[in-house]
Design an enzyme around this catalytic site. Structure first.
Site, PDB file in Angstrom:
ATOM      1  N   HIS A  45     -12.506   3.713  -0.149  1.00 64.85           N
ATOM      2  CA  HIS A  45     -12.517   2.771   0.992  1.00 64.85           C
ATOM      3  C   HIS A  45     -13.205   1.454   0.620  1.00 64.85           C
ATOM      4  CE1 HIS A  45     -12.149   6.399   3.919  1.00 64.85           C
ATOM      5  NE2 HIS A  45     -10.971   5.841   3.758  1.00 64.85           N
ATOM      6  N   GLU A  94      -7.934  -4.253   5.225  1.00 66.57           N
ATOM      7  CA  GLU A  94      -7.836  -4.050   3.777  1.00 66.57           C
ATOM      8  C   GLU A  94      -6.716  -4.904   3.177  1.00 66.57           C
ATOM      9  OE1 GLU A  94      -7.835  -0.171   5.272  1.00 66.57           O
ATOM     10  OE2 GLU A  94      -8.938   0.641   3.568  1.00 66.57           O
ATOM     11  N   ARG A 113      -9.184  16.728   6.231  1.00 61.98           N
ATOM     12  CA  ARG A 113      -9.989  17.060   5.039  1.00 61.98           C
ATOM     13  C   ARG A 113     -11.350  17.601   5.464  1.00 61.98           C
ATOM     14  NH1 ARG A 113      -9.457  11.364   2.200  1.00 61.98           N
ATOM     15  NH2 ARG A 113      -7.791  10.881   3.658  1.00 61.98           N
ATOM     16  N   ASN A 173       0.878  -1.168   0.000  1.00 65.31           N
ATOM     17  CA  ASN A 173       0.000   0.000   0.000  1.00 65.31           C
ATOM     18  C   ASN A 173       0.918   1.221   0.000  1.00 65.31           C
ATOM     19  OD1 ASN A 173      -1.815   2.020   0.472  1.00 65.31           O
ATOM     20  ND2 ASN A 173      -2.653   1.151   2.367  1.00 65.31           N
ATOM     21  N   ARG A 182      -2.670  -1.988  -3.421  1.00 65.50           N
ATOM     22  CA  ARG A 182      -3.847  -1.142  -3.235  1.00 65.50           C
ATOM     23  C   ARG A 182      -3.737   0.026  -4.215  1.00 65.50           C
ATOM     24  NH1 ARG A 182      -5.835   1.834   2.237  1.00 65.50           N
ATOM     25  NH2 ARG A 182      -7.825   2.501   1.387  1.00 65.50           N
ATOM     26  N   ILE A 238     -11.135   5.044  14.388  1.00 70.34           N
ATOM     27  CA  ILE A 238     -12.085   5.651  15.323  1.00 70.34           C
ATOM     28  C   ILE A 238     -13.260   4.701  15.551  1.00 70.34           C
ATOM     29  CG2 ILE A 238     -13.641   7.605  15.697  1.00 70.34           C
ATOM     30  CD1 ILE A 238     -11.783   9.243  13.784  1.00 70.34           C
TER      31      ILE A 238
HETATM   32  P1  AMP Z   1      -7.033   4.936  10.842  1.00 71.02           P
HETATM   33  O1  AMP Z   1      -6.838   5.971   9.767  1.00 71.02           O
HETATM   34  O2  AMP Z   1      -8.086   3.945  10.525  1.00 71.02           O
HETATM   35  O3  AMP Z   1      -5.742   4.305  11.288  1.00 71.02           O
HETATM   36  O4  AMP Z   1      -7.568   5.730  12.132  1.00 71.02           O
HETATM   37  C1  AMP Z   1      -6.821   6.747  12.758  1.00 71.02           C
HETATM   38  C2  AMP Z   1      -7.743   7.512  13.694  1.00 71.02           C
HETATM   39  O5  AMP Z   1      -8.261   6.622  14.702  1.00 71.02           O
HETATM   40  C3  AMP Z   1      -7.026   8.644  14.446  1.00 71.02           C
HETATM   41  O6  AMP Z   1      -7.830   9.809  14.435  1.00 71.02           O
HETATM   42  C4  AMP Z   1      -6.934   8.097  15.864  1.00 71.02           C
HETATM   43  O7  AMP Z   1      -6.929   9.086  16.835  1.00 71.02           O
HETATM   44  C5  AMP Z   1      -8.213   7.288  15.944  1.00 71.02           C
HETATM   45  N1  AMP Z   1      -8.187   6.377  17.070  1.00 71.02           N
HETATM   46  C6  AMP Z   1      -7.437   5.266  17.243  1.00 71.02           C
HETATM   47  N2  AMP Z   1      -7.654   4.737  18.481  1.00 71.02           N
HETATM   48  C7  AMP Z   1      -8.565   5.553  19.091  1.00 71.02           C
HETATM   49  C8  AMP Z   1      -9.212   5.552  20.368  1.00 71.02           C
HETATM   50  N3  AMP Z   1      -8.960   4.617  21.270  1.00 71.02           N
HETATM   51  N4  AMP Z   1     -10.087   6.558  20.630  1.00 71.02           N
HETATM   52  C9  AMP Z   1     -10.343   7.515  19.720  1.00 71.02           C
HETATM   53  N5  AMP Z   1      -9.776   7.556  18.512  1.00 71.02           N
HETATM   54  C10 AMP Z   1      -8.903   6.595  18.201  1.00 71.02           C
END
Ligand code: AMP
Length: 403
Positions: free
Chosen positions: A186, A384, A246, A12, A98, A334
């Site tokens: 996505h 993914e 964004r 990726n 990807r 998140i």
């Molecule tokens: P991703 O792009 O899927 O890796 O997600 C990244 C986002 O997930 C970032 O904004 C992180 O702050 C959020 N994130 C990861 N763990 C937590 C958590 N325990 N509580 C709140 N946000 C989280």
């Protein structure tokens, strides 16, 4: 001596990072065994390699000086050498990539050929920030190892089932016919999450589901009977809900205003909308949801509230595109890890029959809905990379069968 076992490398490649994972095929293509994964971050300035085992043990680290950090060829070769040196007895038989954009015509993963690469090159104007970086390692590998099988998996492909009405913007027909329409992204994540639901909740998975992929980039998808019917990201990955940096959807009149009154040009607008808006722009503190959630600063709360408001609003929009809602699913950073955000979104959707059980929600359980709710709510971790590995094996199997 035992013969070498085949493993599948998933790449990726982004503007400043190269993520990789290695899988071994198990009894069937769904049950792939994850072996190692890692990434090179900081490409272009101070590149750093980190790798870990499937159970998250650190396995390797390396840094490059500034000059070497920009050479993608050297960095990719390092990954290949590291994988070959670490997984002695295994042999990379194919690489799955990807690729953000497959346009309107590439509705499923494809084996890489020179013709396909030309077609993917023509799509660069549709995703100028991602597509060139996605294609770079394909080119390097094709040149170095012409016999190595490569498979391109598109983030847009899952949405090829969207009806025309969900794809169209209310623009003059000629522009729509040129391809200025909603593609959605996505897709590999939605595909994986849908497949997990099909395994664990087959009856529901054939119903009307809204999947909320909430990470640094966020989008929602209306999935009916396993097929995408609508999605919040559109022509670009800017549309829909606010993201880390964004903006998500804004009135296009704002852009016209900024051009006319503030004399903003293309580069400034791109920087504003892709890198200075979203959670970071609203809070002025961080693009990281965890940081904002843990902050007591009112600006951080405002960003969290706006995010939840917009996600909840989009859930209702997605449900409308399917004529109803049978289940709600959260995934990505998140969505998988933040009970607070899930609860805040669910609260806003109580009128639709959504409610979460605080105990199950706190532990990120698979099903987090309260008892006897009309719309069950699930947390389904996405993967993914695994989806790409599955497709790589499937596409190679198909191309061998038809050879
Ligand atoms: P991703 O792009 O899927 O890796 O997600 C990244 C986002 O997930 C970032 O904004 C992180 O702050 C959020 N994130 C990861 N763990 C937590 C958590 N325990 N509580 C709140 N946000 C989280």
């Amino acid at each position: 001596m035992r013969s070498k076992q085949g493993v599948y490398l998933v790449l990726n490649a982004g503007s400043s990072s190269l993520k990789f994972s290695v899988f071994r095929a198990a009894a069937n293509v769904v049950e792939l065994e994850a072996l190692v994964s890692g990434q090179i971050s900081g490409i272009g300035s101070s590149a750093r390699f980190q790798a870990k085992s499937a159970d998250r043990r650190p396995l390797g680290e390396h840094r490059w000086d500034d000059k070497e950090s920009a050479c993608r060829d050297t960095l990719l070769q390092y990954v290949l050498d590291w994988v070959n040196g670490t997984l002695i007895g295994d042999e990379i038989v194919a690489v799955g990539h990807r690729i953000v954009h497959g346009g309107l015509s590439l509705g499923k993963p494809m084996r890489v050929t020179p013709t396909l690469l030309d077609e993917l090159d023509r799509l660069v104007p549709l995703a100028p920030l991602h597509q060139p970086h996605n294609l770079a390692p394909i080119r390097i590998l094709a040149q170095k190892f012409p016999e190595l099988a490569q498979v391109a998996c598109f983030d847009t492909a899952f949405h090829s089932t969207q009806p025309a009405i969900a794809r169209s913007y209310a623009l003059p027909r000629a522009l729509t016919d040129e391809g200025i329409c909603s593609y959605g992204f996505h897709g590999l994540s939605y595909d994986y999450v849908t497949s997990r639901l099909m395994e664990r909740q087959p009856e529901l998975a054939h119903g009307r589901i809204v999947i909320c992929h909430l990470g640094n980039g966020s989008s929602l998808c209306a999935v009916k009977d396993g097929r995408s019917m609508d999605t919040s990201m559109g022509f670009s990955a800017l549309n829909g809900v606010p993201m880390g940096t964004r903006s998500g959807s804004i009135d296009p009149g704002v852009i016209l205003y900024l051009m006319r009154e503030k004399k903003m040009g293309y580069a400034e607008l791109e920087d504003l909308l892709y890198r200075k808006s979203g959670l970071l722009g609203v809070s002025g503190i961080s693009n990281d949801m965890k940081v904002l959630q843990d902050s007591e600063d009112p600006a951080a709360r405002a960003a969290v509230e706006l995010f939840c408001h917009r996600v909840a609003r989009e859930v209702a929009a997605m449900a409308t595109s399917m004529g109803g809602l049978d289940a709600l699913v959260f995934t990505a950073g998140i969505g998988e890890n933040s009970p607070e955000i899930r609860a805040l979104i669910a609260e806003r959707l109580a009128w639709l029959g959504v409610s979460v059980d605080s105990g199950a929600n706190r532990t990120n359980a698979f099903e987090i809905s309260a008892a006897d709710v009309r719309v069950p709510v699930f947390v389904v971790p996405t993967n993914e990379e695994k989806m790409i590995a599955r497709y790589t094996i499937t596409v190679l199997g198909e191309s061998m069968a038809s050879a």
